[in-house]
Scaffold this motif. Sequence first.
Motif, PDB file in Angstrom:
ATOM      1  N   LYS A 336       0.825  -1.213   0.000  1.00  0.00           N
ATOM      2  CA  LYS A 336       0.000   0.000   0.000  1.00  0.00           C
ATOM      3  C   LYS A 336       0.860   1.264   0.000  1.00  0.00           C
ATOM      4  O   LYS A 336       0.480   2.286  -0.600  1.00  0.00           O
ATOM      5  CB  LYS A 336      -0.911   0.026   1.233  1.00  0.00           C
ATOM      6  CG  LYS A 336      -2.005  -1.020   1.240  1.00  0.00           C
ATOM      7  CD  LYS A 336      -2.788  -0.959   2.558  1.00  0.00           C
ATOM      8  CE  LYS A 336      -3.791  -2.099   2.679  1.00  0.00           C
ATOM      9  NZ  LYS A 336      -4.467  -2.083   3.996  1.00  0.00           N
ATOM     10  N   SER A 337       1.985   1.206   0.677  1.00  0.00           N
ATOM     11  CA  SER A 337       2.785   2.418   0.874  1.00  0.00           C
ATOM     12  C   SER A 337       3.943   2.561  -0.107  1.00  0.00           C
ATOM     13  O   SER A 337       4.603   3.597  -0.137  1.00  0.00           O
ATOM     14  CB  SER A 337       3.338   2.447   2.308  1.00  0.00           C
ATOM     15  OG  SER A 337       4.168   1.325   2.544  1.00  0.00           O
ATOM     16  N   GLU A 338       4.196   1.532  -0.931  1.00  0.00           N
ATOM     17  CA  GLU A 338       5.390   1.542  -1.788  1.00  0.00           C
ATOM     18  C   GLU A 338       5.382   2.722  -2.768  1.00  0.00           C
ATOM     19  O   GLU A 338       6.398   3.421  -2.922  1.00  0.00           O
ATOM     20  CB  GLU A 338       5.506   0.232  -2.571  1.00  0.00           C
ATOM     21  CG  GLU A 338       6.766   0.194  -3.423  1.00  0.00           C
ATOM     22  CD  GLU A 338       6.827  -1.015  -4.344  1.00  0.00           C
ATOM     23  OE1 GLU A 338       7.841  -1.159  -5.043  1.00  0.00           O
ATOM     24  OE2 GLU A 338       5.859  -1.802  -4.377  1.00  0.00           O
ATOM     25  N   LYS A 339       4.247   2.981  -3.413  1.00  0.00           N
ATOM     26  CA  LYS A 339       4.184   4.066  -4.394  1.00  0.00           C
ATOM     27  C   LYS A 339       4.467   5.413  -3.738  1.00  0.00           C
ATOM     28  O   LYS A 339       5.207   6.248  -4.281  1.00  0.00           O
ATOM     29  CB  LYS A 339       2.810   4.086  -5.067  1.00  0.00           C
ATOM     30  CG  LYS A 339       2.697   5.075  -6.221  1.00  0.00           C
ATOM     31  CD  LYS A 339       1.353   4.940  -6.920  1.00  0.00           C
ATOM     32  CE  LYS A 339       1.246   5.909  -8.085  1.00  0.00           C
ATOM     33  NZ  LYS A 339      -0.060   5.784  -8.794  1.00  0.00           N
ATOM     34  N   GLY A 340       3.878   5.639  -2.557  1.00  0.00           N
ATOM     35  CA  GLY A 340       4.110   6.893  -1.841  1.00  0.00           C
ATOM     36  C   GLY A 340       5.567   7.039  -1.433  1.00  0.00           C
ATOM     37  O   GLY A 340       6.137   8.135  -1.518  1.00  0.00           O
ATOM     38  N   LEU A 341       6.183   5.944  -0.999  1.00  0.00           N
ATOM     39  CA  LEU A 341       7.592   5.979  -0.611  1.00  0.00           C
ATOM     40  C   LEU A 341       8.473   6.303  -1.810  1.00  0.00           C
ATOM     41  O   LEU A 341       9.413   7.106  -1.708  1.00  0.00           O
ATOM     42  CB  LEU A 341       7.996   4.631  -0.001  1.00  0.00           C
ATOM     43  CG  LEU A 341       9.482   4.463   0.335  1.00  0.00           C
ATOM     44  CD1 LEU A 341       9.954   5.544   1.302  1.00  0.00           C
ATOM     45  CD2 LEU A 341       9.745   3.074   0.906  1.00  0.00           C
ATOM     46  N   ARG A 342       8.167   5.681  -2.953  1.00  0.00           N
ATOM     47  CA  ARG A 342       8.943   5.966  -4.165  1.00  0.00           C
ATOM     48  C   ARG A 342       8.881   7.452  -4.504  1.00  0.00           C
ATOM     49  O   ARG A 342       9.900   8.062  -4.828  1.00  0.00           O
ATOM     50  CB  ARG A 342       8.422   5.136  -5.339  1.00  0.00           C
ATOM     51  CG  ARG A 342       8.787   3.677  -5.263  1.00  0.00           C
ATOM     52  CD  ARG A 342       8.293   2.893  -6.468  1.00  0.00           C
ATOM     53  NE  ARG A 342       8.740   1.516  -6.379  1.00  0.00           N
ATOM     54  CZ  ARG A 342       9.950   1.096  -6.737  1.00  0.00           C
ATOM     55  NH1 ARG A 342      10.814   1.960  -7.221  1.00  0.00           N
ATOM     56  NH2 ARG A 342      10.292  -0.165  -6.607  1.00  0.00           N
TER      57      ARG A 342
END
Length: 440
Positions: A336-342
């Motif tokens: 869920k958070s990978e895109k935001g972290l990228r």
Amino acid sequence: MNITREHIDDLNAVVKVAIAKEDYNDKVEKVLNDYRKNANIPGFRKGHVPMGLVKKQYGKAVLVDEVNKLLQDALNKYLTEEKLDVLGNPLPKPQDNLDWDSDEFSFEFELGLVPNFDIELQSKKPLTHYNIVAGDKMIEEQIERIQKQYGKLFAKDVVEENHEVTGVFVNEEKEINNRTTFTLDKIKGKKNLEKFIGAKVGDILTLKTKNLFKDDHDLMHHLSVSHEDVHDLDIEVTFTIDESNEREKAELNQELFDKLFGKDNVKSVDELKAKIKEDAEKQFVQQSDQKLLNDVTEYLIENTKFDLPAGFLKKWIQQTGENNLTEEQASEEYEKSEKGLRYQLIEGKVMDENKLTVTYDELKEGAKNYVKMQMLQFGQTNPEEKVVEDIASRVLSNNEEAKRLSEQIMSQKLVNLYKEKANLKTKEVTYEEFVKEVYG
């Protein structure tokens, strides 16, 4: 103390910290001496408790506390001095056999490292930057709204098609009881309209909510129901007509112009149209900029390729969250958070490479502009500078507000950068065309 680092790969490393007795002993002894001076132990005067008894009672706890403090300080200093960009926080490797009776200790920490990557703002295919203009139709509609808003109302006993009606919607089962006002051009369908036209003040109409208004948001507002409840709402309601009014439009004259824009700032219908166009297009810039920011963000996420230390991050999520998570739950949270972290990493690199920062003076000016806009909504068009400064200072003393303003300023700096450096094509559209093209 000795700190070493072993790189597992480009994204993962292990830091080993060896602590000897001379690193912590003085601090432990100092704390124990303080305990001895203040300890209240039955059978001993205050300050005269034997050190052996103090060590027996408090020694292990003090040792653990001081070693952990030393460990944390040393680790933070090491990461700073080595200029290591890490994701999350260092994770201690489990040590089930740690012997606190020993004089020397060794600890290991896993690190997730920030990946190296390049950013290319110049996309092969140009991104669209919308120049939104206020078309003639929008300007004419705004003038008509102004004329209606500042016009006069004339009460009528019988409802006619051009009237606005005031009344109460009721449905006991759904606990609807809401007094509201609307114009009949909001009503959908000939059959519904016919129920209103010719009705008298005091009449009670029975209506179906499905397809009653042209826009579901109007139905939500006039029945005072939630956004979730309004969709597919198909019930019977009564509407008691309290008032039916005919609105006479205000004349487009100097009195109206002065009321809208101040004395002699607008002197003709042409100047009124120009002012409406100018004000509308200022608002459109914000929407155009937000669309550009969204599009460049999506482009950068899709086209900036790099790996993340996924295994480390999943473990970090599992171990540092408020609730205990299973490996499966931690993996789901990571996805869920990978895109935001990228994007956080990409955005951080864009800001770093282009030296984008928010200074205190910029933050203060942003707070003052925010305060002036708020005061303008309450009719304060020319507030004293000291009053604005004082309120702005109070706004900035709130950490959440200061953070929000800082993020707004940085977003605008990013937009300005993208306008300068990204591969863009400008497309002029009316607001209606923009909404249709962007939102469908």
